[in-house]
Design a protein around this motif. Sequence first.
Motif, short mmCIF file in Angstrom:
data_model
loop_
_atom_site.label_atom_id
_atom_site.label_comp_id
_atom_site.label_asym_id
_atom_site.label_seq_id
_atom_site.Cartn_x
_atom_site.Cartn_y
_atom_site.Cartn_z
N VAL A 16 14.75 7.72 -10.88
CA VAL A 16 15.06 6.74 -9.90
C VAL A 16 15.23 6.75 -8.86
O VAL A 16 14.24 6.34 -7.66
N GLU A 17 16.22 7.43 -8.29
CA GLU A 17 15.94 7.39 -6.71
C GLU A 17 16.17 8.80 -6.44
O GLU A 17 16.41 8.22 -4.81
N GLY A 18 15.66 10.05 -6.51
CA GLY A 18 14.99 10.87 -6.01
C GLY A 18 16.50 12.68 -6.53
O GLY A 18 17.75 11.84 -6.46
N ARG A 19 16.06 13.12 -5.52
CA ARG A 19 16.37 14.67 -5.97
C ARG A 19 17.68 14.44 -4.73
O ARG A 19 19.10 14.95 -5.06
N THR B 153 0.75 -1.36 -0.01
CA THR B 153 0.23 -0.30 0.00
C THR B 153 0.45 1.36 0.00
O THR B 153 0.56 3.07 0.32
N ALA B 154 2.08 1.51 0.26
CA ALA B 154 2.92 2.38 -0.51
C ALA B 154 3.34 3.40 -1.65
O ALA B 154 2.33 2.49 -2.26
N PRO B 155 2.76 4.16 -1.56
CA PRO B 155 2.61 4.85 -2.82
C PRO B 155 4.09 5.34 -3.62
O PRO B 155 5.34 4.04 -3.37
N ALA B 156 3.39 5.21 -4.81
CA ALA B 156 4.23 4.43 -5.96
C ALA B 156 5.24 5.48 -5.69
O ALA B 156 6.89 5.31 -6.20
N HIS B 157 5.54 7.10 -5.58
CA HIS B 157 6.57 7.98 -5.18
C HIS B 157 8.05 7.01 -4.64
O HIS B 157 8.58 7.12 -3.93
N SER B 158 7.56 6.71 -3.06
CA SER B 158 8.55 5.70 -1.94
C SER B 158 9.01 4.40 -2.62
O SER B 158 10.22 4.18 -2.75
N GLN C 210 12.97 4.40 -3.68
CA GLN C 210 14.01 3.14 -3.75
C GLN C 210 14.63 2.21 -3.72
O GLN C 210 15.60 1.54 -4.01
N ARG C 211 14.53 2.58 -5.57
CA ARG C 211 15.22 2.22 -6.60
C ARG C 211 16.34 2.47 -6.40
O ARG C 211 16.64 3.44 -6.32
N ARG C 212 17.80 1.56 -7.51
CA ARG C 212 18.70 1.69 -7.55
C ARG C 212 18.15 1.85 -9.44
O ARG C 212 18.22 1.25 -9.96
N LEU C 213 19.64 2.52 -9.59
CA LEU C 213 19.81 2.79 -11.13
C LEU C 213 21.46 1.22 -11.56
O LEU C 213 22.29 0.96 -10.54
N PRO C 214 20.95 1.17 -12.78
CA PRO C 214 22.17 -0.13 -12.97
C PRO C 214 23.48 0.03 -12.71
O PRO C 214 23.85 1.39 -12.87
N ARG C 215 24.54 -0.45 -12.14
CA ARG C 215 26.02 -0.19 -12.45
C ARG C 215 26.64 0.49 -14.18
O ARG C 215 26.83 1.49 -14.15
N LEU D 180 25.32 17.58 -21.59
CA LEU D 180 24.37 16.82 -21.11
C LEU D 180 24.30 15.90 -20.23
O LEU D 180 23.88 15.22 -19.23
N PHE D 181 26.02 14.79 -20.05
CA PHE D 181 26.21 14.01 -19.27
C PHE D 181 26.03 14.79 -17.79
O PHE D 181 24.78 14.16 -17.05
N VAL D 182 25.70 15.23 -17.34
CA VAL D 182 25.22 15.71 -15.93
C VAL D 182 24.26 16.23 -15.58
O VAL D 182 23.47 16.05 -14.73
N ALA D 183 23.82 17.31 -16.56
CA ALA D 183 21.55 17.17 -16.67
C ALA D 183 21.35 16.08 -17.04
O ALA D 183 20.33 16.04 -16.15
N GLY D 184 21.95 14.85 -17.54
CA GLY D 184 21.44 13.70 -18.03
C GLY D 184 21.46 13.18 -16.30
O GLY D 184 20.23 12.19 -16.22
N THR D 185 22.37 13.02 -15.77
CA THR D 185 22.76 12.25 -14.77
C THR D 185 21.29 12.65 -14.09
O THR D 185 21.23 11.64 -12.49
N TYR D 186 21.33 14.04 -13.54
CA TYR D 186 20.60 14.82 -12.81
C TYR D 186 19.16 14.56 -13.24
O TYR D 186 18.30 13.60 -12.52
N LEU D 187 18.83 14.55 -14.23
CA LEU D 187 17.48 14.13 -14.57
C LEU D 187 16.94 12.18 -14.54
O LEU D 187 15.78 12.09 -13.72
N VAL D 188 17.45 11.65 -15.02
CA VAL D 188 17.82 9.98 -14.40
C VAL D 188 17.65 9.92 -13.25
O VAL D 188 17.04 8.97 -12.60
N THR D 189 18.82 10.11 -12.70
CA THR D 189 18.29 9.54 -11.15
C THR D 189 17.81 10.46 -10.61
O THR D 189 16.65 9.62 -9.31
N ALA D 190 17.30 11.28 -10.58
CA ALA D 190 15.85 11.83 -9.68
C ALA D 190 14.69 11.44 -10.31
O ALA D 190 14.15 10.98 -9.37
#
Length: 357
Positions: free
Chosen positions: A73-76, A11-16, A20-25, A61-71
């Motif tokens: 999946v893993e949070g800000r 029943t946990a919210p979707a954002h929670s 908790q997910r982690r990006l693959p290596r 683009l790498f720095v911006a893409g890293t922030y967007l993808v990580t935010a």
Amino acid sequence: MSAAVTERRATAPAHSLLSQRRLPRWAPAGIAVAAIVLAVVIGLAAGLTSHVQWGLIALALFVAGTYLVTARVEGRRQARDRVATSAVWACFILAVVPLYSLVQTTISKGVKVLDGYFLGHSMAGVVTTQPGGGVYHAVIGTLEQVALASVMAVPVGLLTAVYLVEYGRGRLAKWVTFFVDVMTGIPSIVAGLFILAFWIIILGFGYSGFAGSLALAILMMPVIVRSTEEMLKLVPNELREASLALGVPKWRTILKVVLPTSVGGILTGVMLAVARIAGETAPVLLLVFGNQLINNDPFNGAQSSLPYYVYEQYANGNDASFDRAWAAALVLIAFVMILNLVARGIARWKAPKTAGR
């Protein structure tokens, strides 16, 4: 308990769950590849022909893409951490690229004429517009001038640093520190003009390698003083106190405890000073005066040196001279690199042995 935890997770919210997910290596590598592809596309579409521009766009683009993808999946919070790491890597790449470009260009252009003949012959009787000639006389001049400057500057710099750290108190130490700071920022041309006025004009001595080494020693001393002073400050006071508690005189404590403990950093500072003066051109132009022939006597007559040789050949303005200039620059880089490797080996050999070594 297990059923309650399972129900709470269900029943946990979707954002929670998402946080908790982690990006693959492989995610950073994938983002980097995507950034490079997008940078190429943008560069081609915008008509950019420089690969450096493409690289800067890819880094952004790498720095911006890293922030967007990580935010996403893993949070800000984790995204900010990854962006900081990405920024560090980006700055590292920006620092390495010019160095790599410099070394690669020097090697590619310098190996054209760099051989045994080039290292073993001078420019005696060689027409500057024709191939041939060598750098032997310039290598001899550089070795002698740097050696003389080191003989004069290293003892004075070491003793000054020891005085400032171990004995320096009061107004004299403050004045010495002030003048060392001032000398650190002196342009090389000023040191050359000073020796020109004092040694050649006032005292009447002629142009020579020794005159150039005097100016090089002035440039070398503040670097040695500052680096040695910082290394001596890193030696724990407990070592000094233990030696003094055993009744060892202070001078012997400095000689047998303090200096051996910091010998690695001191040698590194000396090599930094040598690397600085090895490439100085302005004092050599004013004082050494240049010579096409081999002069093994640094105290009598004009000499040449590697920086002067590079300047001289490049100023000739023809292809044969350009090749000789690049080859001499490569020899100078190799000379500084060998000095650093030797210094590291001596520092490792003389470093105090620990229990794990």
